[in-house]
Design an enzyme around this catalytic site. Structure first.
Site, PDB file in Angstrom:
ATOM      1  CD  GLN A   2      -2.479  -1.366   2.293  1.00  9.15           C
ATOM      2  OE1 GLN A   2      -2.088  -1.606   3.370  1.00  9.15           O
ATOM      3  NE2 GLN A   2      -3.130  -0.912   3.066  1.00  9.15           N
ATOM      4  CG  PHE A  35      -8.332  -5.895   4.346  1.00 10.39           C
ATOM      5  CD1 PHE A  35      -9.724  -5.023   3.875  1.00 10.39           C
ATOM      6  CD2 PHE A  35      -7.835  -7.084   3.766  1.00 10.39           C
ATOM      7  CE1 PHE A  35     -10.348  -5.809   3.322  1.00 10.39           C
ATOM      8  CE2 PHE A  35      -8.706  -7.764   3.606  1.00 10.39           C
ATOM      9  CZ  PHE A  35     -10.033  -6.989   2.751  1.00 10.39           C
ATOM     10  CD  GLU A  65       0.517   2.433   6.923  1.00 11.20           C
ATOM     11  OE1 GLU A  65       0.370   3.327   6.659  1.00 11.20           O
ATOM     12  OE2 GLU A  65      -1.049   2.298   7.016  1.00 11.20           O
ATOM     13  NE  ARG A 106      -7.312   7.334  12.029  1.00 14.85           N
ATOM     14  CZ  ARG A 106      -7.659   8.404  11.630  1.00 14.85           C
ATOM     15  NH1 ARG A 106      -9.169   8.793  11.499  1.00 14.85           N
ATOM     16  NH2 ARG A 106      -6.229   8.590  10.290  1.00 14.85           N
ATOM     17  NE  ARG A 149     -12.792  -1.448   5.700  1.00 14.97           N
ATOM     18  CZ  ARG A 149     -13.133  -2.337   4.378  1.00 14.97           C
ATOM     19  NH1 ARG A 149     -13.698  -3.104   4.635  1.00 14.97           N
ATOM     20  NH2 ARG A 149     -13.844  -1.620   3.485  1.00 14.97           N
ATOM     21  CG  PHE A 152      -4.811   3.839  11.421  1.00 16.52           C
ATOM     22  CD1 PHE A 152      -3.568   2.954  10.980  1.00 16.52           C
ATOM     23  CD2 PHE A 152      -3.719   4.828  12.234  1.00 16.52           C
ATOM     24  CE1 PHE A 152      -2.292   3.042  11.108  1.00 16.52           C
ATOM     25  CE2 PHE A 152      -2.141   5.219  12.651  1.00 16.52           C
ATOM     26  CZ  PHE A 152      -1.290   4.301  12.128  1.00 16.52           C
ATOM     27  CB  THR A 175      -3.163  11.829  13.292  1.00 22.76           C
ATOM     28  OG1 THR A 175      -2.895  10.464  12.763  1.00 22.76           O
ATOM     29  CG2 THR A 175      -4.739  10.712  12.874  1.00 22.76           C
ATOM     30  CB  ALA A 202      -5.858   7.675   6.643  1.00 21.33           C
ATOM     31  CD  GLU A 239      -8.959   3.819   7.654  1.00 20.93           C
ATOM     32  OE1 GLU A 239      -7.829   3.547   8.605  1.00 20.93           O
ATOM     33  OE2 GLU A 239      -8.887   4.995   7.527  1.00 20.93           O
TER      34      GLU A 239
END
Length: 809
Positions: A198, A229, A233, A311, A343, A345, A492, A561, A763
């Site tokens: 990703q 998902f 990342e 988060r 997903r 996060f 964020t 995100a 998400e």
């Protein structure tokens, strides 16, 4: 116009016919080598000896690498360089890569990797939240705390107080395509990498670092993933780096893919949490103050745990205006897989905490939880309010640097929270309703969504029918719950809210599009292609969707995100508009008219009374030496955030939705079924309603799976016992609701200036699954008078234990 139409996914036919090409399907040159890791068998230990002679002598083995053989950086961490590719002196979890086998085939590499003999001096290991707390094993120097108002005073003055604790497990990503990467060595030491990732720029950065090269010597490409998902990342770094190092060493192409068991044992999962709470409220159920203690189990390395935990704090309010609130977040280090992005996060974990509180309050007062929810909602957005979107050209100035700025795990924010405190003070001084992190909530639409869903789902009558059923049936108990979602959209880490794009128009009128987003089945490429087609007024079939490539668009943010369409759609729009405006100016000059009068629509260009095809217009512009290539760039406006103080505006806007779930529970066995689910979700002015509906449906099922059936189990030695489909169960077709009514809210239109006023949809729907968990809790509550205090996942075993607890047996 191509946007707003429910066009099929661009690769749908290839997906179902098996012709879509993934990393492991890429044709490789003769002599390509395969890699496999040798893994640690202890959770924590010092390596005292390593005998790899049998590995080197195994059939087909070309090379065996240990940490000492790595030429440059031995690191694949997305954050603080605490995650070596290969263990050096110590190991920190069962499944940590210790050595790497390079062989002539995938099977040969895997077989040889099992032959390594490693001696350990085992050391005490920490597995659970309580273990880590007792040892003060954590990331950051202490807990992070966000405060709004005087919580002690609010609790002391409240008419009623509830307190409790909620545990929720992690979750395996279970993407259909496992982790995979390949590396093709080039002349001059350059490297081409294809990775199921990703985050191509993250792969580019880590590979360059491992090879001692600048980033311009490494090119990363990815056409599609078979699911991500969040699990792709940062978790793909190890495979890409290993392949690149081996390719440099051998001079041959190298490829690596995890088998499913290895994938589950090696890679990180969703963070499991424990949330303790104490809430004060009045006789109606109106919350006066609430305190949360969030305990986040991060695993052995930092990875993306800090922003995940952040988060969770940022979603501790969900849809509710909390007059006073304190959130204390502990980020705990344990000797298990390093938990990572998933997903939502951290948002789902934080949101579940406040939903438990509201549910507990309703139970204590004997009220319908829906009424308590509505009573505590933020105020509705004022009718007719709109926003211009602000100046999208301001990107901020770098205030310091970090070697891995492209990652959400970076410890330095580019913006560094400029003006966050002033923004918070201004919002609250004006009387605006604010979150626990002092952001004004200006776009709240859940009152309307809830009212519409309540009516369309026939909630009141069904709740009464559930109560009557439960009164008449001692064994099978039903439950029903309606829960809302308010989810913040933006990275964020402020500086990641940017995207670039590259668009070409060829002289025959065909369009070539490239952007920094990645396709993992979510339909991003189709949506962005629809944007490009709309800007030129042509059919989407004229737009060529191409692989994400760091050589075409640099410095990309991860497709994460929920911001893929927002960021990349706007970047592609900017590039297309640049080319279109050039064409319009040229054609207007030819026809002695104003460029503003040139119209691009229905595959035609209308100028000065003449109509020509878009292809003819492109050919004319080319002949007139007009540049038909452009880059586009977008930076999300209005973001100002200080994560240390917990103040500012971390999100551009909020996405909303609500779900009603009805279930039935067998109180003798704990078995259960979801009978019906009704969802109304806000996707703004949807770019593609067909794709967005699919995201909402899939998100709900995945969220319900996390909270009801997906259970990760480690033994007392830190070994993951649920490491295969035989022991780890995700929802199957028969686990979806028997009746499944899903709609996009027709009143949706983003008040902020997003791409065609759409809203992110990746998400937010995941958290609609919370309604399934609370419906099961409602069914358990029907067995007695004690609050169920159900933990997640609500497996049959946990449900049966909760039933017995409520019954006092």
């Amino acid at each position: 116009m191509s946007v707003t139409k429910p066009l099929p996914h661009d690769a749908a036919r290839m997906h179902v016919t098996g012709t879509a090409r993934y990393v492991d399907d890429v044709p490789m040159p003769a002599g390509t080598l395969s890699l496999a890791f040798g893994l640690s068998t202890v959770a924590r230990g010092r390596i005292t000896g390593m005998d790899l002679s049998a590995v080197r002598d195994a059939p087909g083995v070309v090379a065996v690498l240990t940490a000492e053989d790595l030429p440059f950086a031995n690191d694949v961490s997305p954050s603080i360089h605490d995650e070596p590719l290969l263990a050096e002196d110590e190991v920190f979890y069962v499944g940590q890569p210790v050595f790497c086998v390079v062989a002539e085939s995938h099977l040969a590499a895997r077989k040889a990797a099992k032959l390594g003999k490693i001696d350990y001096e085992e050391l005490p290991a920490l597995f659970g939240i309580d273990d880590a707390l007792a040892a003060d094993s954590r990331f950051e120097d202490g807990p992070r705390i966000y405060v709004k108002g005087d919580v002690e005073m609010a609790l002391a003055g409240a008419a009623h107080v509830v307190e409790g604790s909620l545990e929720m497990g992690g979750q395996e990503h279970f993407y259909l395509e496992g982790q995979a990467a390949l590396a093709l060595p080039q002349e001059g030491g350059d490297m081409i990498v294809q990775s199921s990732t990703q985050h191509p720029t993250e792969i580019q950065h880590k590979v360059a670092e491992a090879l001692g090269l600048p980033m311009n010597a490494v090119r990363v490409e990815i056409r599609r993933m078979g699911g991500g998902f969040g699990g792709k990342e940062s978790q793909g770094n190890a495979l890409a780096v290993a392949c690149a190092v081996a390719a440099r060493l051998t001079g041959k192409p190298c490829k690596m893919r995890y088998d499913r068991d290895d994938d589950m044992v090696i890679t990180g999962k969703r963070h499991d949490f424990r949330i303790d709470y104490k809430a004060g409220f009045d006789d109606e159920g109106r919350i006066a103050g609430v305190e949360f203690w969030q305990y986040c189990r991060c695993g052995w390395a930092q990875d993306l745990s800090l922003p995940v935990a952040d988060r969770a704090m940022l979603h501790a309010d969900n849809a509710y205006l909390l007059p006073t609130c304190r959130i204390t977040s502990h980020r705990l280090k344990t000797h298990t897989q390093s938990a990572t992005a998933y997903r939502g996060f951290g948002g789902p974990q934080g949101m579940l905490g406040i939903e438990r509180v509201v549910d507990h309050i309703a139970h204590a007062l004997g009220k319908d939880p829906l009424e308590v929810r509505r009573l505590n909602f933020y105020r509705a957005m004022e009718a007719g309010v709109d926003a211009s979107g602000g100046d999208i050209s301001k990107t901020g100035k770098v205030q310091g640097s970090h070697e891995d700025l492209a990652s959400r795990g970076s410890v330095n924010d580019v913006d560094d929270g400029r003006g966050a405190h002033e923004l918070a003070e201004t919002a609250e001084a004006s009387g605006a309703q604010t979150t626990p992190y002092h952001m004004a909530v200006e776009d709240f639409v859940l009152h309307d969504i809830l009212a519409e869903l309540k009516q369309s789902s026939d909630y009141d009558a069904r709740r009464a029918a559930v109560a009557q059923w439960n009164a008449e049936n001692p064994v099978l108990k039903k439950g029903i719950a309606l829960t809302p979602v308010k989810f913040g959209i933006s990275f964020t880490l402020t500086h990641l809210n940017q995207a670039g794009a590259l668009v070409h128009v060829y002289q025959d009128g065909s369009i070539h599009m490239n952007h920094g987003g990645t396709e993992m089945g979510q339909g991003l490429f189709q949506k962005v292609a629809q944007v490009a087609a709309a800007r030129f007024g042509v059919d989407v079939a004229h737009v060529k969707i191409t692989a994400t490539d760091t050589a075409k668009v640099p410095n990309t943010s991860a497709t994460a995100a929920s911001s893929g369409s927002d960021l990349n759609g706007m970047a592609v729009k900017a590039a297309c508009d640049t080319i279109r405006d050039r064409m319009a100016e040229f054609l207007a000059a030819e026809h002695q008219t104003d460029a503003a009068q040139v119209r691009f629509e229905d595959g035609k260009v209308h100028v000065g009374g003449e109509t020509m095809s878009f292809a003819d217009a492109a050919a004319r512009a080319y002949a007139g030496r007009v540049s038909l290539s452009a880059t586009g760039f977008y930076a999300t406006p209005k973001i100002t955030w200080d994560r240390i103080k917990g103040e500012g505006r971390p999100f551009f806007y909020f996405a909303y939705g609500a779900a009603v779930t009805e279930c039935v529970l067998d109180t003798l066995t704990g078995e259960n079924r979801i009978l019906r689910c009704d969802i109304l979700h806000d996707a703004g002015a949807s770019l593609n309603p067909g794709i967005d509906l699919g995201q909402v449906e899939g998100g709900y099922v995945q969220g319900a799976g996390w909270l009801t059936m997906e259970e990760l189990v480690w033994d007392d030695k830190g070994r993951l016992r649920t490491h295969a489909p035989s022991t780890y169960k995700i929802p199957a077709c028969s686990d979806r609701p028997v009746i499944f009514n899903v709609r996009l809210w027709e009143g949706g239109r983003n008040r902020e200036d997003t791409i065609y006023r759409s809203k992110a949809v990746g998400e937010p729907p995941f958290m609609l699954g919370i309604s399934a968990f609370l419906a099961l809790s409602d069914a358990v509550a029907a067995c007695g008078t004690v609050y169920p205090a159900l933990n997640a996942p609500a497996t049959p075993e946990r449900l049966l234990a909760a039933v017995n607890r409520v019954r006092g047996t």
